[in-house]
Write a protein that holds these residues in place. Structure first.
Motif, PDB file in Angstrom:
ATOM      1  N   LYS A   1      -4.709   0.540  -3.833  1.00  0.00           N
ATOM      2  CA  LYS A   1      -4.914   1.953  -3.529  1.00  0.00           C
ATOM      3  C   LYS A   1      -5.309   2.777  -4.751  1.00  0.00           C
ATOM      4  O   LYS A   1      -5.969   3.792  -4.633  1.00  0.00           O
TER       5      LYS A   1
ATOM      6  N   SER B   1       0.915   5.877  -1.133  1.00  0.00           N
ATOM      7  CA  SER B   1       0.264   6.990  -1.812  1.00  0.00           C
ATOM      8  C   SER B   1       0.924   7.342  -3.127  1.00  0.00           C
ATOM      9  O   SER B   1       0.367   8.073  -3.922  1.00  0.00           O
TER      10      SER B   1
ATOM     11  N   TYR C   1       0.838  -1.189   0.000  1.00  0.00           N
ATOM     12  CA  TYR C   1       0.000   0.000   0.000  1.00  0.00           C
ATOM     13  C   TYR C   1       0.870   1.234   0.000  1.00  0.00           C
ATOM     14  O   TYR C   1       1.992   1.233   0.458  1.00  0.00           O
TER      15      TYR C   1
END
Length: 935
Positions: free
Chosen positions: A822, A648, A646
């Motif tokens: 994500k 960003s 995971y």
């Protein structure tokens, strides 16, 4: 280096008594006149029929004995306890032992009123098959595998009937490694209560001669004068035998002060030669730790994590440690500092000499760091490697110097390249053979296994310090261990036809204060004496060192000491070889090579009776009526075999274009991060498309009834509300990123548990698990594996999988974490909740789930074809309503978290209308810990 990480064995006989401990006379457990009230601790107790009243603890610890023998650095330890239940009630007794890192368990036994349970080592699949056979035949069999936080626990639990006694005995072995100029033998002493007899003995037998012996005070002065030390020329003994009065925390206390580590430190004599070569019983061991050598110049890159999680005391202590470390650099050393969060910065874009002015400037730079942002480990390491490679290409490094990188981090990567196996690959492909990578993991959240693999693959070591330790002191100690290179290119050669199966005999660097250990097989009948030749590069010097083994004297010396282990050379060789093979197995280039290594490890593990990642320990009584399986968890391949990742940011390439060093001199320039682009999702992500659904199992009817709730993000639904018992479970909905087919799906994004009698609140989100009791709050991460016990509430976290909340062993709730990619355009992470049927709730229990704890009468009839041929319809009578229901399939993710298991159920339409009391909106509550207000 791989090792046994954790063993957990459990017997529970409180409900279905698989084996009962009978009551009998207690001749050897009889003297307890001075033991009145005993504090609960590592030997926990749990009365079976009592919930709210705390009895005086009458589980009595008769004896607690620990014995270690260390023969030429090979340590054998056994821990023995004897417990008796003087209570009129059954008690759960827990044997919970901390095992030193790197140790292999070799034996465990348990005696229950004269019936002994013994252990044998089996190949893992064989052990599991025996366990399955016992289960199939209805015999008692225990199998629990756990990845504990510290990965060092052996635990077994038995339910002891009134008047019964039980004895536990555990054996393990380990090699003592020299660090900072000495050996440390650590024994975790945690009896949990006063013991009538508490005895700890450590015998040390070192043919090389004992230089010094020391037992530091690790109990805040409480046991001054209790440890008794005796030291001879080649033998030493440490005895720790506090009386019951000395064990007490204070004069009138019933709690024990024995709770911590007993540490024994020593070193051996070292002559001006190439170490010690010992031969015995067909095996040899070579210890090499030369003294009086000038340090080799070093080129060192400090890579420091300055992400937001380092804020506070961790960053402050790291800065203080770095200032001291910079002062220790020698003028001939070169260094620089790389600090990183979601971005990567360098104090200097190239290496500089460690002059006073440069180190002073570096300290000022470090002091100004303000932690924030994410964690980009991949780019930070590649930047450090780039600086060293570039300096080497430009001819800026002393050809006699040693290059090393020290990584300090407290978390997993969250920015840039997130796949751990890819980071390992990037580092391995770019780092040169003359660079060593050392890693220091700080805190509870760090993926220590990943750091360990990263360092082991690149000629370094890793160490972990927890958040409750002095980061500054630990960092300085770690630096001192790895930052004093004395030799390069160390090679061990044994020009002898009788030598075989030698463990790794080539070492790139030797660092001061440590020791190199080589072992192998030796046939003395083929020659009279074993010889070794060591070649290495010291400061500006090529060394050739020769050593001859002393054979006859060693045999005579060992035969005269009853505590000496005659198999120490064989055990040490097996220990080193298995660990070396486990490391090679994780790096095997082909499947065939891995199978060959696996076969060898398995054969050696069985031959030498060791529990390794390929074996299991079967524990059973003589009749075979009761059986347990102690099974170490598999090696952590979370970086490499289908785990979820995971973050960003995902870069299109995890190796920036600047990484490849220039073949010609260039002017260092600031580095720009790679552009963020959409990436193809990994094939192993979990795909969850449907709204949260309820599966209600009705045991009397042996039917599953399902319904969905279609509501809005942010709404809080009451799931269980029992005001009489003070039990509450609520769930808050979260929404998908955008509608699909004009419908916005909702999921449980947060769950709240409240146990009023315990004043305990538990909030579980997709990010954290927060436990609150009064003014005290604890926060766990989904990256943890942990167990938290608070009075009658047990919270168990299984890393990135489940949280189980149990109240008094009667009521339990399981929460499953569902991760999605994500970058998915629609789906988000969410939670699932499972509640086993139970009759422990009061008649006032209600809620979307709670109302079915008291099963309603239902009748399903008139089954007929539906609009969809694969989904028949039927009529259901329930709570005075007649409903049209449809048979279909829903997913249960408890057994298969990726794809789920299909469960057949009768589906109630319109958000469960008619099946649940009232309308689903009646179950809205204003706050996460609000009880349901029924009309």
């Amino acid at each position: 280096m791989s090792r046994l990480t954790c063993l957990l064995v459990c017997f529970f006989v409180s409900v279905t008594r698989g084996f009962e401990i009978p009551t009998s006379g207690l001749p050897e457990f009889a003297e307890y006149g001075d033991l009145v009230e005993l504090a609960p601790g590592k030997f926990q107790f749990a009365p079976e029929k009592q919930r709210f009243q705390d009895d005086v603890d009458q589980v009595t610890l008769y004896s607690y004995k620990v014995q270690s023998t260390i023969t030429s650095r090979m340590a054998n330890t056994f821990i023995q306890t004897k417990v008796v239940n003087n209570s009129p009630r059954p008690q759960n007794v827990v044997f919970d032992v901390q095992i030193p890192k790197g140790a292999f368990i070799s034996n465990f036994s348990m005696t229950v009123d004269g019936t002994t349970f013994t252990s044998s080592i089996k190949e893992k699949t064989v052990g599991r098959a025996l366990y399955s056979q016992a289960r199939a035949k209805g015999k008692t069999a225990g199998l629990v595998r756990s990845r504990a936080l510290d990965m060092e626990n052996f635990k077994t639990e038995v339910n002891v009937l009134p008047g019964a006694k039980v004895q536990f005995e555990l054996h393990y072995q380990e090699v003592k490694w020299r660090k900072l100029g000495s050996y440390e033998h650590r024994l975790h002493l945690q009896p949990g209560r006063l013991a009538k007899h508490l005895e700890v003995d450590v015998w040390i037998i070192e043919p090389q001669g004992i230089k010094f012996l020391h037992v530091p005070d690790t109990f805040d002065g409480h046991f001054d004068g209790v440890p008794v030390l005796s030291k001879g020329q080649q033998k030493a003994h440490v005895s720790f035998k506090p009386t019951v009065a000395q064990q007490r925390k204070c004069f009138n206390c019933s709690e024990t002060a024995v709770d911590g580590e007993l540490v024994v430190m020593y070193d051996v004599n070292r002559e001006e030669k190439a170490g010690e070569l010992e031969v015995f019983n067909g095996y040899f061991v070579h210890f090499f730790a030369p003294n009086n050598l000038d340090p080799i110049p070093k080129n060192i890159l400090f890579v420091i994590d300055v992400s937001g999680s380092m804020w506070g005391i961790k960053m402050k202590q790291t800065v203080e440690a770095m200032k001291t470390i910079l002062d220790d650099l020698r003028a001939e050393d070169k260094f620089s500092v790389v600090d990183f969060n979601h971005n990567v910065r360098t104090w200097r874009h190239d290496l500089v000499s460690a002059t006073k002015s440069q180190t002073a400037d570096a300290k000022k730079y470090i002091e100004k760091i303000q932690p924030s942002g994410g964690t980009n480990i991949n780019e930070a390491l590649l930047r450090a490697i780039f600086i060293l490679n570039e300096a080497n290409n430009l001819g800026l490094l002393d050809p006699e110097s040693v290059s090393l990188i020290i990584l300090v981090s407290d978390g997993d990567p969250t920015v840039g390249e997130l796949k751990l196996s890819k980071i390992q690959k990037n580092v391995k492909q770019n780092i040169r053979d003359n660079i060593s990578l050392f890693s220091l993991g700080i805190g509870f959240d760090v993926d220590y296994d990943f750091l360990k693999r990263l360092s082991n693959e690149n000629r370094g070591i890793a160490q972990r310090i927890y958040g409750n330790q002095d980061t500054s002191a630990q960092l300085k100690k770690f630096y001192n261990q790895v930052s004093t290179p004395l030799l390069r290119n160390v090679q061990f050669n044994y020009p002898h036809t009788s030598v075989s199966d030698v463990t790794q005999n080539s070492f790139h660097n030797y660092f001061g204060g440590s020791e190199i250990v080589v072992a192998g097989k030796f046939d003395p009948e083929k020659a009279e004496q074993l010889q070794s030749i060591i070649t290495a590069t010291a400061a500006n010097t090529e060394l050739v060192l020769e050593t001859l083994a002393e054979m006859d004297d060693l045999e005579e010396f060992l035969s005269k000491d009853k505590h000496a282990d005659p198999d120490f050379t064989k055990k040490l060789w097996a220990y080193l070889t298995i660990n070396q093979l486990l490391a090679e197995r994780s790096l095997a280039p082909t499947a065939a090579a891995k199978r060959k290594i696996t076969k060898t490890i398995l054969q050696m593990s069985l031959e030498h009776h060791m529990v390794t990642p390929l074996t299991a320990m079967v524990i059973e009584n003589e009749a075979g009526d009761e059986r347990m399986l102690a099974d170490s968890p598999p090696q952590d391949h979370s970086c490499c075999s289908g785990a979820l990742y995971y973050g960003s940011k995902v870069a299109p390439s995890s190796v920036p274009s600047w990484v490849n060093p220039s073949p010609t001199p260039v002017i260092p320039m600031p580095v720009l991060g790679a552009q963020v682009l959409e990436a193809t999702p990994p094939p192993h992500v979990m795909r969850v498309e449907n709204d949260p659904h309820f599966i209600i199992y009705l045991p009397k009817n042996e039917k599953n009834v399902c319904f969905n709730i279609d509501s809005e993000p942010g709404k809080i639904l009451n799931l269980v509300s029992d005001p009489e018992l003070g039990i509450l479970v609520n769930g808050q909905l979260t929404g998908a990123k955008k509608p699909k087919n004009e419908k916005l799906r909702t999921y449980f994004g947060k769950l709240g548990f409240y146990f009023q009698s315990e004043d305990m609140k538990i909030e579980i989100s997709t990010e954290t698990i927060t436990l609150s009791r009064g003014s005290r709050t604890s926060i766990l991460s989904w990256s943890d594996t942990a167990r938290v016990i608070n009075r009658r509430v047990l919270v168990s976290v299984k890393k990135e999988q489940t949280v189980t909340v149990t109240l008094n062993k009667d009521v339990s709730f399981s929460v499953l974490l569902h991760r999605v990619w994500k970058k998915h355009p629609i789906n988000v992470d969410f939670l699932g909740i499972y509640v086993p049927p139970t009759n422990k709730f009061s008649p006032k229990a209600h809620g979307l789930i709670g109302q079915f704890m008291h099963e309603p009468k239902i009748r399903i009839f008139n089954e007929r074809p539906g609009k969809d041929p694969e989904k028949p319809e039927a009529s259901m009578e329930v709570k005075g309503h007649r409903l049209i229901v449809t048979r279909g399939l829903q997913k249960d993710y408890r057994t298969d978290r990726v794809f789920g298991t299909e469960v057949s159920c009768w589906f109630v339409h319109n958000s469960g209308k008619g099946f649940i009391d009232g309308h689903y909106k009646d179950y809205f509550v204003p706050q996460l810990y609000s009880f349901l207000q029924r009309p």
